[in-house]
Structure formats: C-alpha cells, structure tokens
Design a protein around this motif. Structure first.
Motif, PDB file in Angstrom:
ATOM      1  N   PHE A  84      -6.570   1.305   9.094  1.00  0.00           N
ATOM      2  CA  PHE A  84      -5.122   1.399   8.896  1.00  0.00           C
ATOM      3  C   PHE A  84      -4.745   2.755   8.307  1.00  0.00           C
ATOM      4  O   PHE A  84      -3.771   3.393   8.732  1.00  0.00           O
ATOM      5  CB  PHE A  84      -4.653   0.267   7.975  1.00  0.00           C
ATOM      6  CG  PHE A  84      -3.293   0.510   7.390  1.00  0.00           C
ATOM      7  CD1 PHE A  84      -2.169   0.452   8.184  1.00  0.00           C
ATOM      8  CD2 PHE A  84      -3.150   0.822   6.052  1.00  0.00           C
ATOM      9  CE1 PHE A  84      -0.917   0.699   7.657  1.00  0.00           C
ATOM     10  CE2 PHE A  84      -1.905   1.069   5.516  1.00  0.00           C
ATOM     11  CZ  PHE A  84      -0.783   1.010   6.314  1.00  0.00           C
ATOM     12  N   HIS A  85      -5.517   3.219   7.339  1.00  0.00           N
ATOM     13  CA  HIS A  85      -5.225   4.522   6.738  1.00  0.00           C
ATOM     14  C   HIS A  85      -5.394   5.650   7.761  1.00  0.00           C
ATOM     15  O   HIS A  85      -4.579   6.583   7.805  1.00  0.00           O
ATOM     16  CB  HIS A  85      -6.137   4.764   5.534  1.00  0.00           C
ATOM     17  CG  HIS A  85      -5.830   6.035   4.806  1.00  0.00           C
ATOM     18  ND1 HIS A  85      -6.711   7.097   4.771  1.00  0.00           N
ATOM     19  CD2 HIS A  85      -4.723   6.439   4.114  1.00  0.00           C
ATOM     20  CE1 HIS A  85      -6.167   8.091   4.077  1.00  0.00           C
ATOM     21  NE2 HIS A  85      -4.978   7.718   3.672  1.00  0.00           N
ATOM     22  N   ARG A  86      -6.409   5.544   8.597  1.00  0.00           N
ATOM     23  CA  ARG A  86      -6.598   6.567   9.633  1.00  0.00           C
ATOM     24  C   ARG A  86      -5.429   6.580  10.610  1.00  0.00           C
ATOM     25  O   ARG A  86      -4.984   7.646  11.047  1.00  0.00           O
ATOM     26  CB  ARG A  86      -7.911   6.319  10.391  1.00  0.00           C
ATOM     27  CG  ARG A  86      -9.173   6.616   9.592  1.00  0.00           C
ATOM     28  CD  ARG A  86     -10.395   6.660  10.502  1.00  0.00           C
ATOM     29  NE  ARG A  86     -10.640   5.370  11.146  1.00  0.00           N
ATOM     30  CZ  ARG A  86     -11.432   4.428  10.655  1.00  0.00           C
ATOM     31  NH1 ARG A  86     -12.035   4.610   9.491  1.00  0.00           N
ATOM     32  NH2 ARG A  86     -11.616   3.291  11.309  1.00  0.00           N
ATOM     33  N   ARG A  87      -4.910   5.391  10.965  1.00  0.00           N
ATOM     34  CA  ARG A  87      -3.827   5.308  11.945  1.00  0.00           C
ATOM     35  C   ARG A  87      -2.502   5.807  11.388  1.00  0.00           C
ATOM     36  O   ARG A  87      -1.721   6.434  12.095  1.00  0.00           O
ATOM     37  CB  ARG A  87      -3.654   3.854  12.426  1.00  0.00           C
ATOM     38  CG  ARG A  87      -4.756   3.347  13.331  1.00  0.00           C
ATOM     39  CD  ARG A  87      -4.336   2.077  14.043  1.00  0.00           C
ATOM     40  NE  ARG A  87      -4.045   0.986  13.120  1.00  0.00           N
ATOM     41  CZ  ARG A  87      -4.923   0.043  12.773  1.00  0.00           C
ATOM     42  NH1 ARG A  87      -6.153   0.080  13.242  1.00  0.00           N
ATOM     43  NH2 ARG A  87      -4.578  -0.915  11.944  1.00  0.00           N
ATOM     44  N   THR A  88      -2.217   5.495  10.127  1.00  0.00           N
ATOM     45  CA  THR A  88      -0.889   5.766   9.582  1.00  0.00           C
ATOM     46  C   THR A  88      -0.802   7.017   8.718  1.00  0.00           C
ATOM     47  O   THR A  88       0.260   7.621   8.617  1.00  0.00           O
ATOM     48  CB  THR A  88      -0.406   4.579   8.734  1.00  0.00           C
ATOM     49  OG1 THR A  88      -1.261   4.435   7.585  1.00  0.00           O
ATOM     50  CG2 THR A  88      -0.424   3.284   9.549  1.00  0.00           C
ATOM     51  N   GLY A  89      -1.908   7.382   8.054  1.00  0.00           N
ATOM     52  CA  GLY A  89      -1.869   8.523   7.142  1.00  0.00           C
ATOM     53  C   GLY A  89      -1.023   8.295   5.914  1.00  0.00           C
ATOM     54  O   GLY A  89      -0.641   9.247   5.224  1.00  0.00           O
ATOM     55  N   THR A  90      -0.734   7.031   5.591  1.00  0.00           N
ATOM     56  CA  THR A  90       0.095   6.703   4.430  1.00  0.00           C
ATOM     57  C   THR A  90      -0.658   6.990   3.127  1.00  0.00           C
ATOM     58  O   THR A  90      -1.868   6.773   3.035  1.00  0.00           O
ATOM     59  CB  THR A  90       0.488   5.210   4.466  1.00  0.00           C
ATOM     60  OG1 THR A  90       1.153   4.941   5.700  1.00  0.00           O
ATOM     61  CG2 THR A  90       1.402   4.855   3.314  1.00  0.00           C
ATOM     62  N   THR A  91       0.055   7.474   2.127  1.00  0.00           N
ATOM     63  CA  THR A  91      -0.532   7.672   0.799  1.00  0.00           C
ATOM     64  C   THR A  91      -0.845   6.309   0.196  1.00  0.00           C
ATOM     65  O   THR A  91       0.011   5.420   0.179  1.00  0.00           O
ATOM     66  CB  THR A  91       0.443   8.435  -0.119  1.00  0.00           C
ATOM     67  OG1 THR A  91       0.872   9.615   0.545  1.00  0.00           O
ATOM     68  CG2 THR A  91      -0.217   8.786  -1.440  1.00  0.00           C
ATOM     69  N   MET A  92      -2.067   6.140  -0.300  1.00  0.00           N
ATOM     70  CA  MET A  92      -2.491   4.842  -0.814  1.00  0.00           C
ATOM     71  C   MET A  92      -3.157   4.981  -2.173  1.00  0.00           C
ATOM     72  O   MET A  92      -3.959   5.894  -2.388  1.00  0.00           O
ATOM     73  CB  MET A  92      -3.478   4.165   0.150  1.00  0.00           C
ATOM     74  CG  MET A  92      -2.889   3.834   1.497  1.00  0.00           C
ATOM     75  SD  MET A  92      -4.099   2.965   2.533  1.00  0.00           S
ATOM     76  CE  MET A  92      -3.077   2.648   3.973  1.00  0.00           C
ATOM     77  N   VAL A  93      -2.829   4.036  -3.075  1.00  0.00           N
ATOM     78  CA  VAL A  93      -3.495   3.920  -4.367  1.00  0.00           C
ATOM     79  C   VAL A  93      -4.067   2.506  -4.438  1.00  0.00           C
ATOM     80  O   VAL A  93      -3.324   1.521  -4.336  1.00  0.00           O
ATOM     81  CB  VAL A  93      -2.529   4.179  -5.533  1.00  0.00           C
ATOM     82  CG1 VAL A  93      -3.245   3.957  -6.869  1.00  0.00           C
ATOM     83  CG2 VAL A  93      -1.973   5.599  -5.462  1.00  0.00           C
ATOM     84  N   TYR A  94      -5.368   2.434  -4.593  1.00  0.00           N
ATOM     85  CA  TYR A  94      -6.104   1.175  -4.447  1.00  0.00           C
ATOM     86  C   TYR A  94      -6.758   0.828  -5.785  1.00  0.00           C
ATOM     87  O   TYR A  94      -7.677   1.514  -6.238  1.00  0.00           O
ATOM     88  CB  TYR A  94      -7.162   1.374  -3.359  1.00  0.00           C
ATOM     89  CG  TYR A  94      -7.896   0.151  -2.891  1.00  0.00           C
ATOM     90  CD1 TYR A  94      -7.510  -0.501  -1.731  1.00  0.00           C
ATOM     91  CD2 TYR A  94      -9.016  -0.326  -3.571  1.00  0.00           C
ATOM     92  CE1 TYR A  94      -8.216  -1.603  -1.251  1.00  0.00           C
ATOM     93  CE2 TYR A  94      -9.719  -1.426  -3.110  1.00  0.00           C
ATOM     94  CZ  TYR A  94      -9.307  -2.064  -1.945  1.00  0.00           C
ATOM     95  OH  TYR A  94     -10.000  -3.155  -1.490  1.00  0.00           O
ATOM     96  N   ILE A  95      -6.265  -0.224  -6.435  1.00  0.00           N
ATOM     97  CA  ILE A  95      -6.787  -0.650  -7.734  1.00  0.00           C
ATOM     98  C   ILE A  95      -7.943  -1.628  -7.516  1.00  0.00           C
ATOM     99  O   ILE A  95      -7.808  -2.615  -6.781  1.00  0.00           O
ATOM    100  CB  ILE A  95      -5.684  -1.346  -8.569  1.00  0.00           C
ATOM    101  CG1 ILE A  95      -4.455  -0.448  -8.713  1.00  0.00           C
ATOM    102  CG2 ILE A  95      -6.231  -1.762  -9.931  1.00  0.00           C
ATOM    103  CD1 ILE A  95      -4.677   0.827  -9.466  1.00  0.00           C
TER     104      ILE A  95
END
Length: 356
Positions: free
Chosen positions: A183-194
């Motif tokens: 999903f991150h590869r497809r969208t390039g959205t900034t993500m913070v993962y706790i």
C-alpha cells in the motif's frame, strides 16, 4: 502526502512527562515506525499528532501548517489525518461499503462520487466485490483492510497506525505486513506506524524512532539501528543485543577499536574518533560470539541452557567472570551442549556503544 514535524513536544500527566521534548522530522512520503516498550510514550505521541491530546510545550506541523502549538489547536477532523487502530473499530450493523463510506456520508459527498471513492478504496486494499458483506463474515486480516480502506477514502495527507497487527495471529501478521508495504509503495502516503514489535518495524519502515521513558533515544534506518545502537537501551531492546562492560584499550583505527571484555581482547566496530577509556559498553549479537578455538583466546563459562531452534541450537552461557551476564550464540544442530557443562567462547566482533 505531507511532511510531519515535531519541535520540542512535551505532554505531562500529573507531573509525569509521558512525552518529553520530542523533536522529529518525517519527510513527505516517508514510512516511519515509532518503536519502544510498553509505557514509553509512543501512543501518547500518536494521540498528540492526531489531535486527541494538546501538548504542554512544543509545536506540531503537518504539511507545513502548525496544528498544535502556542495558541493553536486544530481539531482532529480538520487535520486530514487517517487513523488505523488495532481493534479495527468497524460498525457491525453496517456493510463493508457503508463502513468505508461513512466519513463521506457525514461530509455530504454526492452519492455517485462517494460510491466511486469507496470502490476505489476497496480495490486499493484488494477487497473489490466485498462491499455488501458485513464485518462478522470477514477474517481478521480482511477487517484490517476494511479499516485501512475507510482511512484512505477520505484522502488523508498523513496516516497513523496504532499497533494495527497486535490482534492478528503470526501468519496473518506476516501477510498484512506485506499488505501495508505494498500500500505504501502504491500510494506514497506519509505514514507513522506505532508498534512494540521490532520485527514489524524492521520489515516496514524507512526509518525507526526508538522511544524510552517518553524521550526519543535514536532515529535511524533499520540496518543502522541494528548494527550501531546509540545507547545500551537500544542495543538490548533491538534483537536482544548483549550489552557487555569493557575497557577500551586503544583509539579508533579504520573503524575498529581494541577492547577487553571479560578477560578477552577483541576488535570491535566503533564510531570515528573513539579514544581509549577505562569503562565502556559493547553490543554483541549471537553471530558475534562462538566457541573458542583450542588454545586460542576466549571466555570461560558454563552452559545455562541450550534450545533447539530448527536447524541450529541457541546456546546460552554464563561467563565465570560475571555469571549475571548471558552470552548467546548459535551452534549447528549436531552440536551437543548440556546445561551446567563448562564451555569456552570467543567474542568475534561487536559494536562499541558511544559514550553518553
């Protein structure tokens, strides 16, 4: 997508700093994991970013706009931040499509536009055709993907994950790790993962921020975090590193220092400019330790236990020089190590933890 910047953020509860002077810069499109033991402050940090908590000091900016700070407190629904929780938070009486599209309904998005966006979000998480089903008919992994689609349908500039895989079994976790990465590869959205699970953080993140006692203690890419921990806490927390006291007997040369650990001299990796000092700490991994050659340098100890791991045996040794410490190494499955038996091991390598 949006850059996230925290500057000197502090949150205090009854005189206790749950988050203490945290400064962090997350690049546009970056996947950052926030890792640490229970009670380290990582969930409070997420709540501050989302807008559920107001910082007592410092500033938070998303996409260049201050959302929390002196005289500023933008409400959560106006931050364009998506949230994915560990318990999915799906309404059981709504279909998958109704769950995903609820935010669009509240925002009074036109029905046809909302239906298109819901279908696109479900397709993005590989749930096309599941819109009319109910959460009770889905597996845990499918429910988590519905929660992800519900987050994405509102086109957030930043997505926050609060231990999203904690309720899944080990096989589903592995599958969902790949889902999140794809999903991150497809969208390039900034993500913070706790997360408190370092394996998840290592598998997913571009960088990992380690928290301890409300403070950030190291921010680095996974390889650097593993090979060059900045503190004893990071060394022991990441992959159960062994932290051993040493005397640093020589200055750095070509990235190596000579140390004496438990009576054995060894060459270990270090930062440029390290100098001789009476006390220091090194971090060793299981691959850095092994049986000593006959007549060669080594550390005498006693086998504490030997555990078969499938293809290898993990051996734990209590050194005679300090039985409170544990040295671990992996031996081939044919080797035999009985608890209580004498053994001699050798430190092959390690990392000199920088002086505080």
């Amino acid at each position: 997508m949006a850059r996230l910047k925290l500057s000197g953020v502090t949150r205090t509860f009854s005189g206790f700093d749950a988050v203490a002077d945290v400064s962090l810069d997350v690049a546009d499109g970056e996947f950052l994991a926030v890792l640490g033991p229970s009670g380290c402050g990582k969930t409070t940090l997420l709540r501050l970013i989302a807008g559920f908590e107001r910082p007592d000091a410092g500033e938070i900016a998303i996409g260049g706009a201050v959302v929390s700070g002196a005289g500023v407190m933008i409400s959560p629904e106006k931050r364009r931040v998506g949230l994915v929780f560990q318990n999915y938070a799906l309404w059981p009486h709504m279909t998958v499509a109704q769950n995903v599209g609820y935010a669009l309904k509240v925002a009074k998005v036109a029905r046809e536009e909302a239906a298109r966006r819901v279908a696109d979000a479900l397709a993005l998480v590989d749930l096309a055709g599941f819109g009319e089903r109910y959460p009770a008919s889905l597996s845990g992994g499918q429910r988590q993907r519905v929660a992800l689609a519900r987050c994405l349908v509102a086109a957030p500039s930043l997505v926050l994950f609060d231990e999203p895989l904690a309720n899944l079994d080990v096989h589903l976790r592995a599958a969902m790790e790949e889902e999140f990465a794809a999903f991150h590869r497809r969208t390039g959205t900034t993500m913070v993962y706790i997360t408190h699970d370092q394996a998840e953080a290592m598998a997913l993140a571009d960088r990992i921020a380690v928290m301890d006692g409300g403070r950030l203690v190291q921010v680095a890419d996974p390889r650097t975090l593993y090979r060059e921990p900045a503190t004893a806490m990071v060394a022991s927390f990441i992959s159960q590193g062994m932290v051993l006291p040493v005397t640093v007997s020589g200055a750095e040369e070509a990235g190596l220092c000579r140390v004496e650990a438990l009576g054995q001299e060894a060459l270990v990796r270090c930062r440029p400019g390290e100098v001789a000092r009476k006390t220091g700490l090194i971090c060793c991994r299981a691959a850095d330790i092994g049986p000593a050659a006959a007549g060669g340098p080594g550390i005498d100890g006693t086998v504490r236990r030997a555990v078969y791991k499938g293809g290898a045996t993990r051996v734990e040794v209590a050194p005679l020089a300090d039985p409170s410490l544990v040295l671990r190494f992996d031996a081939n499955e044919a080797a035999s190590f009985e608890p209580g038996a004498p053994v001699r091991v050798r430190i092959r390598s390690g990392w000199l933890i920088p002086a505080a």
